[in-house]
Motif scaffolding. Structure first.
Motif, PDB file in Angstrom:
ATOM      1  N   ALA A 211       0.833  -1.209   0.000  1.00 39.77           N
ATOM      2  CA  ALA A 211       0.000   0.000   0.000  1.00 39.77           C
ATOM      3  C   ALA A 211       0.862   1.252   0.000  1.00 39.77           C
ATOM      4  O   ALA A 211       0.551   2.246  -0.664  1.00 39.77           O
ATOM      5  N   TRP A 212       1.965   1.219   0.733  1.00 36.45           N
ATOM      6  CA  TRP A 212       2.858   2.374   0.780  1.00 36.45           C
ATOM      7  C   TRP A 212       3.556   2.589  -0.565  1.00 36.45           C
ATOM      8  O   TRP A 212       3.717   3.724  -1.023  1.00 36.45           O
ATOM      9  N   MET A 213       3.970   1.488  -1.196  1.00 33.21           N
ATOM     10  CA  MET A 213       4.688   1.617  -2.463  1.00 33.21           C
ATOM     11  C   MET A 213       3.786   2.160  -3.578  1.00 33.21           C
ATOM     12  O   MET A 213       4.266   2.760  -4.541  1.00 33.21           O
ATOM     13  N   GLU A 214       2.479   1.960  -3.442  1.00 37.71           N
ATOM     14  CA  GLU A 214       1.542   2.450  -4.450  1.00 37.71           C
ATOM     15  C   GLU A 214       1.084   3.882  -4.190  1.00 37.71           C
ATOM     16  O   GLU A 214       0.451   4.491  -5.047  1.00 37.71           O
ATOM     17  N   ASP A 215       1.404   4.410  -3.009  1.00 44.40           N
ATOM     18  CA  ASP A 215       0.916   5.737  -2.622  1.00 44.40           C
ATOM     19  C   ASP A 215       1.855   6.812  -3.153  1.00 44.40           C
ATOM     20  O   ASP A 215       3.048   6.825  -2.825  1.00 44.40           O
ATOM     21  N   PRO A 216       1.358   7.732  -3.976  1.00 42.56           N
ATOM     22  CA  PRO A 216       2.239   8.751  -4.565  1.00 42.56           C
ATOM     23  C   PRO A 216       2.852   9.695  -3.543  1.00 42.56           C
ATOM     24  O   PRO A 216       3.811  10.405  -3.857  1.00 42.56           O
ATOM     25  N   ARG A 217       2.312   9.720  -2.338  1.00 37.14           N
ATOM     26  CA  ARG A 217       2.866  10.603  -1.318  1.00 37.14           C
ATOM     27  C   ARG A 217       4.124  10.030  -0.674  1.00 37.14           C
ATOM     28  O   ARG A 217       4.892  10.764  -0.038  1.00 37.14           O
ATOM     29  N   VAL A 218       4.338   8.728  -0.810  1.00 36.03           N
ATOM     30  CA  VAL A 218       5.544   8.090  -0.269  1.00 36.03           C
ATOM     31  C   VAL A 218       6.665   8.257  -1.283  1.00 36.03           C
ATOM     32  O   VAL A 218       6.563   7.814  -2.421  1.00 36.03           O
ATOM     33  N   ARG A 219       7.765   8.882  -0.856  1.00 35.53           N
ATOM     34  CA  ARG A 219       8.830   9.214  -1.791  1.00 35.53           C
ATOM     35  C   ARG A 219      10.127   8.457  -1.536  1.00 35.53           C
ATOM     36  O   ARG A 219      11.102   8.627  -2.275  1.00 35.53           O
ATOM     37  N   GLY A 230      14.385  -7.515  -0.836  1.00 37.92           N
ATOM     38  CA  GLY A 230      14.889  -6.249  -1.340  1.00 37.92           C
ATOM     39  C   GLY A 230      14.773  -6.141  -2.850  1.00 37.92           C
ATOM     40  O   GLY A 230      14.421  -5.076  -3.384  1.00 37.92           O
ATOM     41  N   GLN A 231      15.043  -7.229  -3.551  1.00 36.56           N
ATOM     42  CA  GLN A 231      14.911  -7.230  -5.010  1.00 36.56           C
ATOM     43  C   GLN A 231      13.467  -6.989  -5.421  1.00 36.56           C
ATOM     44  O   GLN A 231      13.198  -6.250  -6.377  1.00 36.56           O
ATOM     45  N   MET A 232      12.533  -7.595  -4.703  1.00 34.93           N
ATOM     46  CA  MET A 232      11.115  -7.393  -5.001  1.00 34.93           C
ATOM     47  C   MET A 232      10.721  -5.929  -4.802  1.00 34.93           C
ATOM     48  O   MET A 232      10.007  -5.343  -5.622  1.00 34.93           O
ATOM     49  N   LEU A 233      11.199  -5.329  -3.711  1.00 31.91           N
ATOM     50  CA  LEU A 233      10.858  -3.941  -3.431  1.00 31.91           C
ATOM     51  C   LEU A 233      11.475  -2.992  -4.464  1.00 31.91           C
ATOM     52  O   LEU A 233      10.857  -1.994  -4.852  1.00 31.91           O
ATOM     53  N   LEU A 234      12.682  -3.308  -4.910  1.00 32.02           N
ATOM     54  CA  LEU A 234      13.301  -2.471  -5.933  1.00 32.02           C
ATOM     55  C   LEU A 234      12.511  -2.503  -7.243  1.00 32.02           C
ATOM     56  O   LEU A 234      12.397  -1.481  -7.935  1.00 32.02           O
ATOM     57  N   LYS A 235      11.964  -3.660  -7.566  1.00 36.47           N
ATOM     58  CA  LYS A 235      11.128  -3.753  -8.769  1.00 36.47           C
ATOM     59  C   LYS A 235       9.873  -2.899  -8.622  1.00 36.47           C
ATOM     60  O   LYS A 235       9.459  -2.208  -9.557  1.00 36.47           O
ATOM     61  N   GLN A 236       9.279  -2.937  -7.429  1.00 38.34           N
ATOM     62  CA  GLN A 236       8.094  -2.099  -7.194  1.00 38.34           C
ATOM     63  C   GLN A 236       8.471  -0.621  -7.202  1.00 38.34           C
ATOM     64  O   GLN A 236       7.721   0.214  -7.730  1.00 38.34           O
ATOM     65  N   ALA A 237       9.618  -0.303  -6.624  1.00 40.29           N
ATOM     66  CA  ALA A 237      10.044   1.096  -6.583  1.00 40.29           C
ATOM     67  C   ALA A 237      10.303   1.635  -7.979  1.00 40.29           C
ATOM     68  O   ALA A 237      10.081   2.825  -8.249  1.00 40.29           O
ATOM     69  N   ALA A 238      10.749   0.767  -8.887  1.00 36.36           N
ATOM     70  CA  ALA A 238      11.029   1.210 -10.252  1.00 36.36           C
ATOM     71  C   ALA A 238       9.779   1.709 -10.957  1.00 36.36           C
ATOM     72  O   ALA A 238       9.842   2.628 -11.781  1.00 36.36           O
ATOM     73  N   ASP A 239       8.629   1.128 -10.629  1.00 37.14           N
ATOM     74  CA  ASP A 239       7.388   1.526 -11.289  1.00 37.14           C
ATOM     75  C   ASP A 239       7.043   2.986 -11.018  1.00 37.14           C
ATOM     76  O   ASP A 239       6.442   3.656 -11.870  1.00 37.14           O
ATOM     77  N   ARG A 240       7.377   3.453  -9.828  1.00 33.69           N
ATOM     78  CA  ARG A 240       7.063   4.843  -9.481  1.00 33.69           C
ATOM     79  C   ARG A 240       8.312   5.702  -9.321  1.00 33.69           C
ATOM     80  O   ARG A 240       8.231   6.858  -8.936  1.00 33.69           O
ATOM     81  N   VAL A 241       9.477   5.124  -9.557  1.00 36.81           N
ATOM     82  CA  VAL A 241      10.759   5.818  -9.405  1.00 36.81           C
ATOM     83  C   VAL A 241      10.863   6.417  -7.992  1.00 36.81           C
ATOM     84  O   VAL A 241      11.028   7.628  -7.802  1.00 36.81           O
TER      85      VAL A 241
END
Length: 476
Positions: A211-219, A230-241
């Motif tokens: 939910a946090w990774m999808e929220d545009p307010r989380v930077r 960590g690899q999974m989170l980096l892939k999710q982080a890439a979607d929103r940079v």
């Protein structure tokens, strides 16, 4: 103790019932904790986003004073916090109280660093402009921490985030959320405003963090844990940079040269390998001992291991349990595999008979093949596998034969040789003639698949900042 979700300086019941925090020393429940859900995760971001503008505009000195008071309160309550860590994590009281003082130092360090945020000013080479460089807080930061250091990992992220002017949402490990709650109470006492720190425990990390990774307010996402997650989170982080800081797995070599002080090397190995039962990303995972001194080193290390007392922290034991039954099973499987590959148990400490806790005997292994699974996998348990070597080139090749590069340890008599070897090791941190590498004033982090970014030191503050420059017209 309050065991609800902490949002906007309020304690609220979770959306998805409760789960039990278990004492790994007994296998029994300590107390139930609210189980956060997606709605709670979003509410935490609501609070953090709502507090962001006011918090970032608080003067750095005032923010620093709040962090300084948090340091003082943690030291005041060191015994109580240490007992809490020992209860939910299982580590010895000495290790637990040591973690509290180490954790508190992050609040003191960043209280000081937060008032020294620099910038830059200069003339453009071509003339006609002046350049002003400044730094801003990145915004709402999502923090995800593991169970093995429930106070230290939270402090190492929260303190620089708050010093930089960020607000945070924290997902502590479900095995050890009570320490995070206790720290939250102290931060409120220290004067942290509502919404600046928010804590959502949950048995479903993916639900909260997703939910946090999808929220545009989380930077920013700051994560400490396994390389796989960590690899999974980096892939999710890439979607929103999203800005990402990752402190991931380790496989630390512990090297002993033929001219090393063996007594000092043994003392260092006891810390690097067995502190916290070996359940640390920086733990010495594989011991490379020169063939000329291997017998002496093994005998002296073995004697200290056999003298270790294993049991509950309340009994004053040196070594506590592993975190859960799955950790015991994994460690036993690695030990069995090593023995099948030709290794043998040279020394071992006894564990409590008939206990329901998750104990594993501290063990010294010899005749370990250099390519055994136990030296290629992160053990996260109290097994010290010893591999012998004869040349510097050989031991460096062995040390670097891994995708991990977090920490390493090296004991040698000649300092120049030690530094030369240390610089050849592909690790972010190298302890030379010492069994500890962590320090709030030093940049903690790894190379290769052990992570991205650094925590602690000045760079730890910079992880929570964005750089901006102003180009000002300045006619010649």
């Amino acid at each position: 103790m309050t065991t609800d979700i902490f949002i906007d300086n309020q304690w609220i019941a979770g959306a998805d019932g409760t789960f039990d925090v278990v004492d790994p020393a007994t296998g029994e429940a300590i107390r139930p904790v609210s189980n956060g859900g997606t709605a709670d995760a979003r509410a935490a971001v609501d609070a953090a986003a709502g507090a962001l503008v006011s918090w970032r505009n608080v003067a750095p000195r005032e923010r620093g004073e709040i962090l300084r008071r948090t340091f003082e309160l943690m030291i005041r309550d060191c015994d109580e916090l240490g007992e809490l860590i020992a209860a939910e994590n299982g580590k010895s009281l000495i290790d637990a109280k040591g973690e509290v003082t180490y954790s508190a130092e992050f609040f003191r360090w960043f209280a000081e660093e937060g008032v020294r945020m620099g910038g830059d000013y200069g003339t453009a080479p071509a003339g006609g402009t002046r350049t002003v460089v400044t730094h801003h807080p990145v915004g709402v930061a999502a923090l995800v921490t593991p169970w093995n250091f429930p106070a230290a990992m939270a402090a190492r992220k929260i303190a620089p985030a708050l010093a930089a002017g960020c607000t945070v949402v924290l997902k502590p490990a479900s095995e050890t959320p009570l320490t995070a709650f206790a720290m939250a109470k102290l931060m409120v006492e220290a004067g942290v405003p509502a919404g600046v720190v928010n804590i959502v425990p949950s048995k479903s990390a993916s639900k909260i963090v997703g939910a946090w990774m999808e929220d545009p307010r989380v930077r920013l996402i700051s994560f400490t844990g396994s390389t796989g997650i960590g690899q999974m989170l980096l892939k999710q982080a890439a979607d929103r940079v999203i800005n990402s800081a990752m402190e991931l797995g380790g496989n630390a070599p512990f090297i002993v040269t033929e001219d090393a002080d063996i007594d000092e090397a043994v003392a260092g190995a006891m810390i690097a390998k067995f502190r916290g039962g070996g359940q640390a990303c920086t733990a010495a995972n594989r011991l490379y001992v020169h063939a000329e001194v291997a017998a002496e080193f093994t005998a002296k290390l073995g004697a200290k291991v056999e003298a270790l007392t294993v049991g509950q922290a309340s009994e004053g034991s040196d070594i506590g349990p592993l975190i859960n039954a799955a950790a015991v099973d994994k460690t036993q499987k690695l030990l069995d595999g090593a023995i099948e590959a030709g290794a043998r148990v040279a020394h071992q400490a006894p564990i409590p008979a008939g206990s329901k806790g998750f104990y594993f005997p501290p063990t010294v292994l010899v005749d370990v093949p250099a390519d055994a699974e136990i030296v290629r996998e992160e053990i996260f348990g109290p097994i010290a596998p010893i591999v012998t070597w004869t040349s510097d080139e050989e031991v460096i090749a062995l040390a670097n034969d891994t995708e991990m590069g977090l920490a390493a340890y090296l004991y040698a008599g000649e300092l120049q040789r030690a530094i030369r070897l240390g610089e050849s090791i592909e690790a972010g941190m190298v302890g030379i003639n010492r069994g500890l590498v962590s320090d709030p004033a030093a940049p903690f982090g790894g190379m290769k698949q052990s992570g991205i970014g650094r925590e602690g030191a000045r760079v730890g503050l910079e992880e929570f900042q964005e750089t901006q420059y102003l180009s000002i017209a300045w006619p010649n």
